[in-house]
Design a protein around this motif. Sequence first.
Motif, PDB file in Angstrom:
ATOM      1  N   LYS A  32      48.460  70.913  53.428  1.00  0.00           N
ATOM      2  CA  LYS A  32      49.197  69.693  53.108  1.00  0.00           C
ATOM      3  C   LYS A  32      48.965  69.281  51.651  1.00  0.00           C
ATOM      4  CE  LYS A  32      49.125  67.730  57.763  1.00  0.00           C
ATOM      5  NZ  LYS A  32      48.631  66.629  58.593  1.00  0.00           N
ATOM      6  N   GLU A  33      47.708  69.341  51.192  1.00  0.00           N
ATOM      7  CA  GLU A  33      47.391  68.984  49.812  1.00  0.00           C
ATOM      8  C   GLU A  33      48.092  69.922  48.835  1.00  0.00           C
ATOM      9  OE1 GLU A  33      43.135  68.858  49.375  1.00  0.00           O
ATOM     10  OE2 GLU A  33      42.937  67.316  50.917  1.00  0.00           O
ATOM     11  N   SER A  34      48.107  71.203  49.156  1.00  0.00           N
ATOM     12  CA  SER A  34      48.763  72.184  48.299  1.00  0.00           C
ATOM     13  C   SER A  34      50.270  71.923  48.223  1.00  0.00           C
ATOM     14  CB  SER A  34      48.501  73.598  48.815  1.00  0.00           C
ATOM     15  OG  SER A  34      49.210  74.538  48.046  1.00  0.00           O
ATOM     16  N   LEU A  35      50.895  71.678  49.378  1.00  0.00           N
ATOM     17  CA  LEU A  35      52.338  71.400  49.408  1.00  0.00           C
ATOM     18  C   LEU A  35      52.666  70.107  48.660  1.00  0.00           C
ATOM     19  CD1 LEU A  35      53.277  72.342  53.078  1.00  0.00           C
ATOM     20  CD2 LEU A  35      53.988  73.514  50.984  1.00  0.00           C
ATOM     21  N   THR A  36      51.826  69.100  48.828  1.00  0.00           N
ATOM     22  CA  THR A  36      52.053  67.829  48.137  1.00  0.00           C
ATOM     23  C   THR A  36      51.967  68.013  46.630  1.00  0.00           C
ATOM     24  OG1 THR A  36      51.229  66.575  50.029  1.00  0.00           O
ATOM     25  CG2 THR A  36      51.239  65.450  47.908  1.00  0.00           C
ATOM     26  N   SER A  37      50.974  68.765  46.168  1.00  0.00           N
ATOM     27  CA  SER A  37      50.813  69.021  44.739  1.00  0.00           C
ATOM     28  C   SER A  37      52.004  69.809  44.189  1.00  0.00           C
ATOM     29  CB  SER A  37      49.521  69.797  44.498  1.00  0.00           C
ATOM     30  OG  SER A  37      49.429  70.182  43.150  1.00  0.00           O
ATOM     31  N   ARG A  38      52.412  70.823  44.912  1.00  0.00           N
ATOM     32  CA  ARG A  38      53.545  71.650  44.452  1.00  0.00           C
ATOM     33  C   ARG A  38      54.845  70.848  44.471  1.00  0.00           C
ATOM     34  NH1 ARG A  38      52.718  77.568  44.908  1.00  0.00           N
ATOM     35  NH2 ARG A  38      50.497  77.860  45.223  1.00  0.00           N
ATOM     36  N   SER A  39      55.016  70.003  45.472  1.00  0.00           N
ATOM     37  CA  SER A  39      56.247  69.208  45.512  1.00  0.00           C
ATOM     38  C   SER A  39      56.265  68.191  44.373  1.00  0.00           C
ATOM     39  CB  SER A  39      56.412  68.516  46.868  1.00  0.00           C
ATOM     40  OG  SER A  39      55.415  67.544  47.081  1.00  0.00           O
ATOM     41  N   ALA A  40      55.106  67.656  44.005  1.00  0.00           N
ATOM     42  CA  ALA A  40      55.039  66.725  42.878  1.00  0.00           C
ATOM     43  C   ALA A  40      55.458  67.437  41.593  1.00  0.00           C
ATOM     44  CB  ALA A  40      53.629  66.150  42.732  1.00  0.00           C
ATOM     45  N   THR A  41      54.984  68.655  41.425  1.00  0.00           N
ATOM     46  CA  THR A  41      55.373  69.433  40.250  1.00  0.00           C
ATOM     47  C   THR A  41      56.875  69.670  40.245  1.00  0.00           C
ATOM     48  OG1 THR A  41      53.214  70.506  40.168  1.00  0.00           O
ATOM     49  CG2 THR A  41      55.018  71.608  39.003  1.00  0.00           C
ATOM     50  N   ALA A  42      57.436  70.013  41.390  1.00  0.00           N
ATOM     51  CA  ALA A  42      58.877  70.253  41.481  1.00  0.00           C
ATOM     52  C   ALA A  42      59.668  68.991  41.160  1.00  0.00           C
ATOM     53  CB  ALA A  42      59.232  70.769  42.872  1.00  0.00           C
ATOM     54  N   VAL A  43      59.226  67.847  41.671  1.00  0.00           N
ATOM     55  CA  VAL A  43      59.922  66.584  41.408  1.00  0.00           C
ATOM     56  C   VAL A  43      59.889  66.263  39.917  1.00  0.00           C
ATOM     57  CG1 VAL A  43      59.814  64.078  41.780  1.00  0.00           C
ATOM     58  CG2 VAL A  43      59.637  65.632  43.726  1.00  0.00           C
ATOM     59  N   VAL A  44      58.740  66.480  39.275  1.00  0.00           N
ATOM     60  CA  VAL A  44      58.624  66.212  37.836  1.00  0.00           C
ATOM     61  C   VAL A  44      59.532  67.149  37.048  1.00  0.00           C
ATOM     62  CG1 VAL A  44      57.074  66.409  35.843  1.00  0.00           C
ATOM     63  CG2 VAL A  44      56.351  65.158  37.857  1.00  0.00           C
ATOM     64  N   VAL A  45      59.544  68.429  37.412  1.00  0.00           N
ATOM     65  CA  VAL A  45      60.378  69.391  36.688  1.00  0.00           C
ATOM     66  C   VAL A  45      61.850  69.011  36.814  1.00  0.00           C
ATOM     67  CG1 VAL A  45      61.183  71.789  36.667  1.00  0.00           C
ATOM     68  CG2 VAL A  45      58.732  71.293  36.749  1.00  0.00           C
ATOM     69  N   VAL A  46      62.283  68.631  38.015  1.00  0.00           N
ATOM     70  CA  VAL A  46      63.682  68.227  38.205  1.00  0.00           C
ATOM     71  C   VAL A  46      63.984  66.976  37.376  1.00  0.00           C
ATOM     72  CG1 VAL A  46      65.327  67.299  39.892  1.00  0.00           C
ATOM     73  CG2 VAL A  46      63.966  69.313  40.455  1.00  0.00           C
ATOM     74  N   GLY A  47      63.098  65.991  37.426  1.00  0.00           N
ATOM     75  CA  GLY A  47      63.304  64.763  36.654  1.00  0.00           C
ATOM     76  C   GLY A  47      63.337  65.018  35.162  1.00  0.00           C
ATOM     77  N   GLU A  48      62.395  65.823  34.670  1.00  0.00           N
ATOM     78  CA  GLU A  48      62.353  66.109  33.249  1.00  0.00           C
ATOM     79  C   GLU A  48      63.540  66.971  32.807  1.00  0.00           C
ATOM     80  OE1 GLU A  48      57.573  65.601  32.523  1.00  0.00           O
ATOM     81  OE2 GLU A  48      58.348  67.634  32.746  1.00  0.00           O
ATOM     82  N   THR A  49      64.020  67.821  33.708  1.00  0.00           N
ATOM     83  CA  THR A  49      65.228  68.592  33.401  1.00  0.00           C
ATOM     84  C   THR A  49      66.404  67.657  33.211  1.00  0.00           C
ATOM     85  OG1 THR A  49      64.440  70.509  34.647  1.00  0.00           O
ATOM     86  CG2 THR A  49      66.810  70.382  34.235  1.00  0.00           C
ATOM     87  N   GLY A  50      66.547  66.685  34.105  1.00  0.00           N
ATOM     88  CA  GLY A  50      67.623  65.712  33.981  1.00  0.00           C
ATOM     89  C   GLY A  50      67.537  64.937  32.672  1.00  0.00           C
ATOM     90  N   VAL A  51      66.335  64.523  32.316  1.00  0.00           N
ATOM     91  CA  VAL A  51      66.143  63.796  31.063  1.00  0.00           C
ATOM     92  C   VAL A  51      66.516  64.682  29.878  1.00  0.00           C
ATOM     93  CG1 VAL A  51      64.391  62.780  29.530  1.00  0.00           C
ATOM     94  CG2 VAL A  51      64.408  62.205  31.968  1.00  0.00           C
ATOM     95  N   ALA A  52      66.089  65.946  29.917  1.00  0.00           N
ATOM     96  CA  ALA A  52      66.405  66.866  28.824  1.00  0.00           C
ATOM     97  C   ALA A  52      67.909  67.086  28.714  1.00  0.00           C
ATOM     98  CB  ALA A  52      65.689  68.205  29.031  1.00  0.00           C
ATOM     99  N   LEU A  53      68.591  67.198  29.854  1.00  0.00           N
ATOM    100  CA  LEU A  53      70.042  67.386  29.828  1.00  0.00           C
ATOM    101  C   LEU A  53      70.753  66.162  29.243  1.00  0.00           C
ATOM    102  CD1 LEU A  53      70.587  69.165  33.255  1.00  0.00           C
ATOM    103  CD2 LEU A  53      70.790  70.170  30.979  1.00  0.00           C
ATOM    104  N   VAL A  54      70.311  64.982  29.645  1.00  0.00           N
ATOM    105  CA  VAL A  54      70.922  63.762  29.115  1.00  0.00           C
ATOM    106  C   VAL A  54      70.674  63.650  27.618  1.00  0.00           C
ATOM    107  CG1 VAL A  54      70.804  61.237  29.150  1.00  0.00           C
ATOM    108  CG2 VAL A  54      70.898  62.518  31.298  1.00  0.00           C
TER     109      VAL A  54
END
Length: 137
Positions: A40-62
């Motif tokens: 669970k801790e591993s999945l939570t950490s990896r999902s946090a990384t994925a959420v940040v990457v998606v968010g930062e990708t959106g910011v970079a695109l804008v």
Amino acid sequence: MSTEDTGSLDDRLHRLGIAYDVQRIVATGIGKLPLSETTKESLTSRSATAVVVVGETGVALVKGAAEAGRGAATAAKDGAETFQRTRHAHASPSADAPAPPVEDVTTRLERLSALHRDGHLDDAEYAAAKAKVLAGS
């Protein structure tokens, strides 16, 4: 790289606003899975990384679209390329970071359709981009 592009994963989640809320919801769901606490801790950490990457990708695109002052398709491409060049600076030191998801044709077409529907692509840009996706480019 500006100071807003660095920081801990938690700082980056908070800075992205809604990303923090999305990650809390994902973590709650992961917490209910019938898995070991370590998993669970591993999945939570990896999902946090994925959420940040998606968010930062959106910011970079804008940012790319705003700075380029060109058609949305060209600006989005420029923003994505800029993000790809700098994303390794944001990568966690973990060697077992998940690989980025592979986009299928349906996902790419849905994204193009949304851009067209929201007025970011005109009819000609949409038709050209759709043709490229369907041709496998």
